[in-house]
Design an enzyme around this catalytic site. Structure first.
Site, PDB file in Angstrom:
ATOM      1  N   GLU A  42      -7.294   6.734  10.480  1.00  0.00           N
ATOM      2  CA  GLU A  42      -7.656   7.467  11.694  1.00  0.00           C
ATOM      3  C   GLU A  42      -6.572   8.486  12.045  1.00  0.00           C
ATOM      4  OE1 GLU A  42      -9.518   3.324  12.111  1.00  0.00           O
ATOM      5  OE2 GLU A  42      -7.736   4.197  11.218  1.00  0.00           O
TER       6      GLU A  42
ATOM      7  N   GLU B 152       0.836  -1.209   0.000  1.00  0.00           N
ATOM      8  CA  GLU B 152       0.000   0.000   0.000  1.00  0.00           C
ATOM      9  C   GLU B 152       0.871   1.261   0.000  1.00  0.00           C
ATOM     10  OE1 GLU B 152      -3.980  -0.520   2.308  1.00  0.00           O
ATOM     11  OE2 GLU B 152      -2.388  -1.460   3.491  1.00  0.00           O
TER      12      GLU B 152
ATOM     13  N   TYR C   8     -11.776  28.265   1.320  1.00  0.00           N
ATOM     14  CA  TYR C   8     -11.861  26.857   0.931  1.00  0.00           C
ATOM     15  C   TYR C   8     -10.522  26.375   0.406  1.00  0.00           C
ATOM     16  CZ  TYR C   8     -16.658  28.645   0.356  1.00  0.00           C
ATOM     17  OH  TYR C   8     -17.856  29.288   0.516  1.00  0.00           O
TER      18      TYR C   8
ATOM     19  N   LYS D 113     -10.875   4.990   1.435  1.00  0.00           N
ATOM     20  CA  LYS D 113      -9.857   4.352   0.594  1.00  0.00           C
ATOM     21  C   LYS D 113     -10.618   3.632  -0.512  1.00  0.00           C
ATOM     22  CE  LYS D 113      -6.232   2.356   2.412  1.00  0.00           C
ATOM     23  NZ  LYS D 113      -5.231   1.428   2.992  1.00  0.00           N
TER      24      LYS D 113
END
Length: 122
Positions: free
Chosen positions: A72, A21, A53, A98
């Site tokens: 997290e 990953e 923004y 993901k």
């Protein structure tokens, strides 16, 4: 209550527990809900009376570049960085998805959502 939403920000990044990953990477979709007082800006039409923004988006992109094992952890960093830069915010909810998690079967994605309230410093 006034809210700012950044919706479906698509970022290619390298997060995950598995070594591949961190090599291959994948797309992530980020959604943010931010509570702050927007009434002054509604009257003044002045960027200085609101939260840009573009600045929020830049924080999200910069934090997504920092590799982490857990989404997290990434979400916690983003929320902390936004709060550090914009103390007038009273609440942040952040969802990170993901899009291609390395798991068996087909799915749209795997997501986490963190939210936190703050005492705004106006």
């Amino acid at each position: 209550m006034s809210k700012i939403f950044l919706e479906d920000i698509k970022i290619y990044a390298y997060h995950g527990v598995l070594p591949e990953e961190n090599i291959i990477g994948t797309y992530y979709i980020i959604n943010a809900e931010i509570h702050t007082d927007l009434w002054k800006a509604s009257e003044s039409d002045d960027l200085n009376d609101t939260i840009s923004y573009a600045d929020l988006n830049e924080i999200i992109h910069n934090e997504m570049k920092i590799r982490s094992k857990l989404l997290e952890h990434v979400a916690g960093r983003i929320i902390s960085k936004i709060n550090d830069n914009f103390p007038e915010i009273s609440y942040i909810k952040l969802k990170i998805s993901k899009t291609s998690p390395p798991m068996e079967g087909e799915m749209k994605g795997a997501s986490i959502e963190l939210e936190k309230s703050f005492k705004p410093n106006n």
